[in-house]
Write a protein that holds these residues in place. Structure first.
Motif, PDB file in Angstrom:
ATOM      1  N   ASN A  35      45.812  34.245  52.232  1.00  0.00           N
ATOM      2  CA  ASN A  35      47.216  33.852  52.121  1.00  0.00           C
ATOM      3  C   ASN A  35      47.720  34.230  50.729  1.00  0.00           C
ATOM      4  O   ASN A  35      46.936  34.313  49.778  1.00  0.00           O
ATOM      5  N   PRO A  36      49.030  34.471  50.601  1.00  0.00           N
ATOM      6  CA  PRO A  36      49.556  34.989  49.332  1.00  0.00           C
ATOM      7  C   PRO A  36      49.557  33.969  48.209  1.00  0.00           C
ATOM      8  O   PRO A  36      49.744  34.339  47.055  1.00  0.00           O
ATOM      9  N   GLY A  37      49.313  32.682  48.532  1.00  0.00           N
ATOM     10  CA  GLY A  37      49.265  31.664  47.488  1.00  0.00           C
ATOM     11  C   GLY A  37      48.176  31.965  46.470  1.00  0.00           C
ATOM     12  O   GLY A  37      48.329  31.686  45.278  1.00  0.00           O
ATOM     13  N   VAL A  38      47.079  32.546  46.955  1.00  0.00           N
ATOM     14  CA  VAL A  38      45.927  32.830  46.105  1.00  0.00           C
ATOM     15  C   VAL A  38      46.336  33.643  44.875  1.00  0.00           C
ATOM     16  O   VAL A  38      45.804  33.444  43.784  1.00  0.00           O
ATOM     17  N   LEU A  39      47.281  34.535  45.066  1.00  0.00           N
ATOM     18  CA  LEU A  39      47.696  35.409  43.960  1.00  0.00           C
ATOM     19  C   LEU A  39      48.428  34.633  42.866  1.00  0.00           C
ATOM     20  O   LEU A  39      48.660  35.148  41.787  1.00  0.00           O
ATOM     21  N   HIS A  40      48.785  33.385  43.147  1.00  0.00           N
ATOM     22  CA  HIS A  40      49.460  32.559  42.144  1.00  0.00           C
ATOM     23  C   HIS A  40      48.467  31.658  41.405  1.00  0.00           C
ATOM     24  O   HIS A  40      48.866  30.812  40.616  1.00  0.00           O
ATOM     25  N   THR A  41      47.185  31.800  41.671  1.00  0.00           N
ATOM     26  CA  THR A  41      46.167  30.980  40.990  1.00  0.00           C
ATOM     27  C   THR A  41      45.485  31.832  39.925  1.00  0.00           C
ATOM     28  O   THR A  41      45.505  33.073  40.006  1.00  0.00           O
ATOM     29  N   PRO A  42      44.853  31.201  38.926  1.00  0.00           N
ATOM     30  CA  PRO A  42      44.203  31.993  37.867  1.00  0.00           C
ATOM     31  C   PRO A  42      43.170  32.979  38.419  1.00  0.00           C
ATOM     32  O   PRO A  42      43.123  34.130  37.976  1.00  0.00           O
ATOM     33  N   LYS A  43      42.371  32.569  39.415  1.00  0.00           N
ATOM     34  CA  LYS A  43      41.343  33.484  39.940  1.00  0.00           C
ATOM     35  C   LYS A  43      41.965  34.642  40.708  1.00  0.00           C
ATOM     36  O   LYS A  43      41.431  35.747  40.722  1.00  0.00           O
ATOM     37  N   GLY A  44      43.111  34.368  41.349  1.00  0.00           N
ATOM     38  CA  GLY A  44      43.819  35.441  42.053  1.00  0.00           C
ATOM     39  C   GLY A  44      44.434  36.416  41.064  1.00  0.00           C
ATOM     40  O   GLY A  44      44.372  37.636  41.241  1.00  0.00           O
ATOM     41  N   LYS A  45      45.001  35.859  39.994  1.00  0.00           N
ATOM     42  CA  LYS A  45      45.640  36.725  38.984  1.00  0.00           C
ATOM     43  C   LYS A  45      44.602  37.620  38.321  1.00  0.00           C
ATOM     44  O   LYS A  45      44.890  38.755  37.954  1.00  0.00           O
ATOM     45  N   ARG A  46      43.368  37.118  38.152  1.00  0.00           N
ATOM     46  CA  ARG A  46      42.313  37.934  37.526  1.00  0.00           C
ATOM     47  C   ARG A  46      41.648  38.893  38.516  1.00  0.00           C
ATOM     48  O   ARG A  46      40.756  39.650  38.154  1.00  0.00           O
ATOM     49  N   GLY A  47      42.018  38.814  39.793  1.00  0.00           N
ATOM     50  CA  GLY A  47      41.447  39.700  40.797  1.00  0.00           C
ATOM     51  C   GLY A  47      40.083  39.259  41.305  1.00  0.00           C
ATOM     52  O   GLY A  47      39.429  39.959  42.073  1.00  0.00           O
ATOM     53  N   LEU A  48      39.668  38.047  40.910  1.00  0.00           N
ATOM     54  CA  LEU A  48      38.375  37.532  41.364  1.00  0.00           C
ATOM     55  C   LEU A  48      38.432  37.191  42.860  1.00  0.00           C
ATOM     56  O   LEU A  48      37.490  37.419  43.611  1.00  0.00           O
ATOM     57  N   ILE A  49      39.572  36.648  43.286  1.00  0.00           N
ATOM     58  CA  ILE A  49      39.802  36.438  44.726  1.00  0.00           C
ATOM     59  C   ILE A  49      40.942  37.364  45.125  1.00  0.00           C
ATOM     60  O   ILE A  49      42.024  37.331  44.520  1.00  0.00           O
ATOM     61  N   GLU A  50      40.681  38.185  46.145  1.00  0.00           N
ATOM     62  CA  GLU A  50      41.691  39.178  46.541  1.00  0.00           C
ATOM     63  C   GLU A  50      41.983  39.040  48.027  1.00  0.00           C
ATOM     64  O   GLU A  50      41.093  39.245  48.858  1.00  0.00           O
ATOM     65  N   PRO A  51      43.221  38.669  48.383  1.00  0.00           N
ATOM     66  CA  PRO A  51      43.533  38.616  49.816  1.00  0.00           C
ATOM     67  C   PRO A  51      43.575  40.018  50.415  1.00  0.00           C
ATOM     68  O   PRO A  51      44.094  40.940  49.763  1.00  0.00           O
ATOM     69  N   VAL A  52      43.008  40.191  51.594  1.00  0.00           N
ATOM     70  CA  VAL A  52      43.082  41.496  52.272  1.00  0.00           C
ATOM     71  C   VAL A  52      43.621  41.247  53.680  1.00  0.00           C
ATOM     72  O   VAL A  52      43.090  40.417  54.411  1.00  0.00           O
ATOM     73  N   LYS A  53      44.684  41.969  54.032  1.00  0.00           N
ATOM     74  CA  LYS A  53      45.386  41.680  55.281  1.00  0.00           C
ATOM     75  C   LYS A  53      44.651  42.278  56.463  1.00  0.00           C
ATOM     76  O   LYS A  53      45.120  43.238  57.078  1.00  0.00           O
ATOM     77  N   LEU A  54      43.466  41.757  56.761  1.00  0.00           N
ATOM     78  CA  LEU A  54      42.693  42.275  57.890  1.00  0.00           C
ATOM     79  C   LEU A  54      42.486  41.167  58.886  1.00  0.00           C
ATOM     80  O   LEU A  54      42.007  40.083  58.512  1.00  0.00           O
ATOM     81  N   GLU A  55      42.820  41.412  60.161  1.00  0.00           N
ATOM     82  CA  GLU A  55      42.565  40.405  61.173  1.00  0.00           C
ATOM     83  C   GLU A  55      41.617  40.923  62.238  1.00  0.00           C
ATOM     84  O   GLU A  55      40.765  40.193  62.743  1.00  0.00           O
ATOM     85  N   ASP A  56      41.753  42.190  62.576  1.00  0.00           N
ATOM     86  CA  ASP A  56      40.934  42.786  63.624  1.00  0.00           C
ATOM     87  C   ASP A  56      39.449  42.736  63.203  1.00  0.00           C
ATOM     88  O   ASP A  56      39.093  43.162  62.104  1.00  0.00           O
ATOM     89  N   PHE A  57      38.610  42.190  64.099  1.00  0.00           N
ATOM     90  CA  PHE A  57      37.218  41.914  63.716  1.00  0.00           C
ATOM     91  C   PHE A  57      36.446  43.193  63.370  1.00  0.00           C
ATOM     92  O   PHE A  57      35.643  43.220  62.443  1.00  0.00           O
ATOM     93  N   GLN A  58      36.677  44.262  64.155  1.00  0.00           N
ATOM     94  CA  GLN A  58      35.937  45.501  63.879  1.00  0.00           C
ATOM     95  C   GLN A  58      36.360  46.081  62.523  1.00  0.00           C
ATOM     96  O   GLN A  58      35.535  46.576  61.758  1.00  0.00           O
ATOM     97  N   LYS A  59      37.648  45.901  62.222  1.00  0.00           N
ATOM     98  CA  LYS A  59      38.131  46.387  60.910  1.00  0.00           C
ATOM     99  C   LYS A  59      37.527  45.562  59.776  1.00  0.00           C
ATOM    100  O   LYS A  59      37.247  46.088  58.691  1.00  0.00           O
ATOM    101  N   VAL A  60      37.335  44.275  60.023  1.00  0.00           N
ATOM    102  CA  VAL A  60      36.684  43.433  59.003  1.00  0.00           C
ATOM    103  C   VAL A  60      35.259  43.931  58.788  1.00  0.00           C
ATOM    104  O   VAL A  60      34.799  44.086  57.645  1.00  0.00           O
ATOM    105  N   ALA A  61      34.549  44.228  59.884  1.00  0.00           N
ATOM    106  CA  ALA A  61      33.167  44.727  59.769  1.00  0.00           C
ATOM    107  C   ALA A  61      33.140  46.050  59.008  1.00  0.00           C
ATOM    108  O   ALA A  61      32.320  46.239  58.093  1.00  0.00           O
ATOM    109  N   ASP A  62      34.057  46.953  59.344  1.00  0.00           N
ATOM    110  CA  ASP A  62      34.106  48.263  58.659  1.00  0.00           C
ATOM    111  C   ASP A  62      34.380  48.068  57.164  1.00  0.00           C
ATOM    112  O   ASP A  62      33.768  48.716  56.319  1.00  0.00           O
ATOM    113  N   PHE A  63      35.300  47.151  56.865  1.00  0.00           N
ATOM    114  CA  PHE A  63      35.652  46.879  55.465  1.00  0.00           C
ATOM    115  C   PHE A  63      34.416  46.363  54.703  1.00  0.00           C
ATOM    116  O   PHE A  63      34.139  46.786  53.572  1.00  0.00           O
ATOM    117  N   CYS A  64      33.671  45.465  55.335  1.00  0.00           N
ATOM    118  CA  CYS A  64      32.480  44.888  54.678  1.00  0.00           C
ATOM    119  C   CYS A  64      31.462  45.990  54.377  1.00  0.00           C
ATOM    120  O   CYS A  64      30.843  46.004  53.305  1.00  0.00           O
TER     121      CYS A  64
END
Ligand code: GLY
Length: 452
Positions: free
Chosen positions: A34-63
């Protein structure tokens, strides 16, 4: 190490945050996030990065492409749809049960019958597929019941009834009006119990069980018990699936932890491994009740952490979550040492309250609520107080806005429960949701009695 947390709510954000605190982890992907993460210190530092993936096979490919070492699946819906199966087939390590094992949560009738068979205490219950027979039953027994949709309902599928009329109305709403969709084709009607609810968790690795020796209390009703005006306006104090939480639970004691493990956790896990033959790896959630006569009963079993319980337990847990997750995957939970810090934690949930609609008013969560209200004040939250986002969105002009009924969690810790409450409430009062249709008045609402 790289971790991917799959989910988008407050519990999932907290899970991502907890992995980001691991000494082994330098990147946490959060999908669909969710985009809220980007408003937190860890999101701003890029430690937590939201990725807009929902399709399961695409998640597997991304991993595979990013070299993700572990995926933790936070909520029941992707588990029920088989995300873990897809990831494991692609060779990705996971925390969370396979699709077939989600039945423990998605089929209450199955789990109730299993618990009854192995002698684990449950309130008296009957299962119905026919609304007329269900209504006839509640009329005949006369005592108070809880009517539950058999399938998944985001933790909200139980209607607590005062009397027979209430129970008949609940059957009508769930089975005929289908307020929980097809999850209500079948209902479980359970004896209503009084006492104190306990949310108890255990990790499983296919061979061992690691019960968490710390438990929390969830506040399910939408309103404070003395908020008579709202309760009247909304037609009852509706069960929302979490408006706040605290830990340690007031009943926490070594003897009660041992009792829960002996009477409930061990027989259930034994049945899962040995009777059902399931290689279950992930979290088991035991929704329990201890009544004034000392009877300990199981209300429900879920296949993931509780929300908002995890938001407080995770803050209190000092054991490295990546070590727990890896051990749950590899069958090594017997080698994990559990450590808890000595603070108390309180989570207060900010909800959408009454707001102005294009025509008329939105009553607010848990009834119809507005969306798109700008969230302000986050920068004023002090260090050490966590904000976990749930129903939020990013608007190109307004920035972070509300999108759901339960919008965000404010979690504070202190040496005492009173201190944690004071910090959580002082912090949440700095936040506002601006109602653009009503002179930017604040339309945020929260309960005042969490942890009392
Ligand atoms: N705390 C309720 C749930 O997670 O289902």
């Amino acid at each position: 190490m790289k971790v991917l947390v799959y989910g988008s709510g407050g519990r999932d954000h907290c899970l991502a945050d907890t992995y980001a605190d691991s000494r082994h982890v330098d990147k946490v992907y959060f999908a669909p996030g969710n985009p809220g993460v980007l408003h937190t210190p860890k999101g701003k530092r890029g430690l937590i990065e939201p990725v807009k993936l929902e399709d399961f096979q695409k998640v597997a490919d991304f991993c595979l492409e990013k070299g993700v070492d572990l995926v933790d699946v936070g909520s029941e819906n992707p588990l029920e749809k088989g995300l873990v199966n897809v990831l494991n087939q692609a060779g990705v390590k996971t925390v969370g049960p396979k699709e077939a094992f989600v039945k423990l949560e998605s089929d209450r009738a199955f789990t109730n019958d299993l618990l009854r068979r192995i002698g684990v205490s449950k309130p008296e219950y009957r299962i119905f597929d026919d609304p007329a027979a269900a209504k006839q039953y509640v009329r005949a027994i006369g005592y108070q019941v809880v009517v539950k949709a058999n399938g998944l309902a985001a933790g909200k599928g139980a209607i607590v009834c005062e009397d027979t009329m209430d129970a008949e109305a609940a059957v009508e709403k769930i089975m005929v009006e289908k307020i929980f969709g097809d999850s209500g084709k079948r209902v479980v009607i359970e004896e209503r119990k009084y006492g104190t609810e306990i949310s108890f968790f255990a990790y499983l690795d296919g061979k061992h069980v690691m019960p968490l020796k710390m438990f929390a209390q969830d506040y399910k009703p939408a309103f404070d018990p003395d908020d008579h005006d709202s309760i009247r306006e909304f037609g009852g104090n509706l069960n929302t699936g979490g408006t706040g939480c605290y830990c340690p639970h007031k009943l926490l004691s070594p003897w009660l932890v041992n009792r829960i493990i002996k009477e409930i956790v061990n027989p259930t896990v034994n049945a899962i491994y040995n009777d059902l033959g399931w290689d279950y790896r992930g979290v088991l959630y035991f929704g329990l009740n201890l009544d004034p006569y000392d009877s300990l009963d199981v209300f429900e079993i879920n296949v993931r952490h509780g929300d908002p319980e995890w938001e407080v337990l995770a803050r209190k847990l000092s054991t490295d979550i990546f070590e727990i997750g890896m051990a749950a995957w590899a069958g090594r939970l017997d080698q994990v040492k559990q450590v808890w810090n000595d603070q108390s934690y309180v989570d207060v949930i900010a909800m959408e309250g009454r707001s102005k609609a294009a025509r008329g008013w939105n009553k607010g969560y848990p009834a119809r609520y507005g969306k798109g209200h700008r969230i302000v004040g986050l920068d004023e939250i002090g260090k050490g107080v966590a904000v976990y986002f749930a129903g939020v969105d990013q608007d190109a002009e307004k920035g972070l806005v509300t999108f759901g009924g339960r919008v965000l969690h404010v979690v504070a810790g202190d040496a005492t429960l009173e201190g944690a409450r004071e910090k959580a409430y002082r912090s949440i009062r700095k936040i506002a949701f601006l109602d653009h249709n009503n002179d930017n008045m604040n339309c945020m609402r929260f309960r005042e009695t969490i942890g009392l």
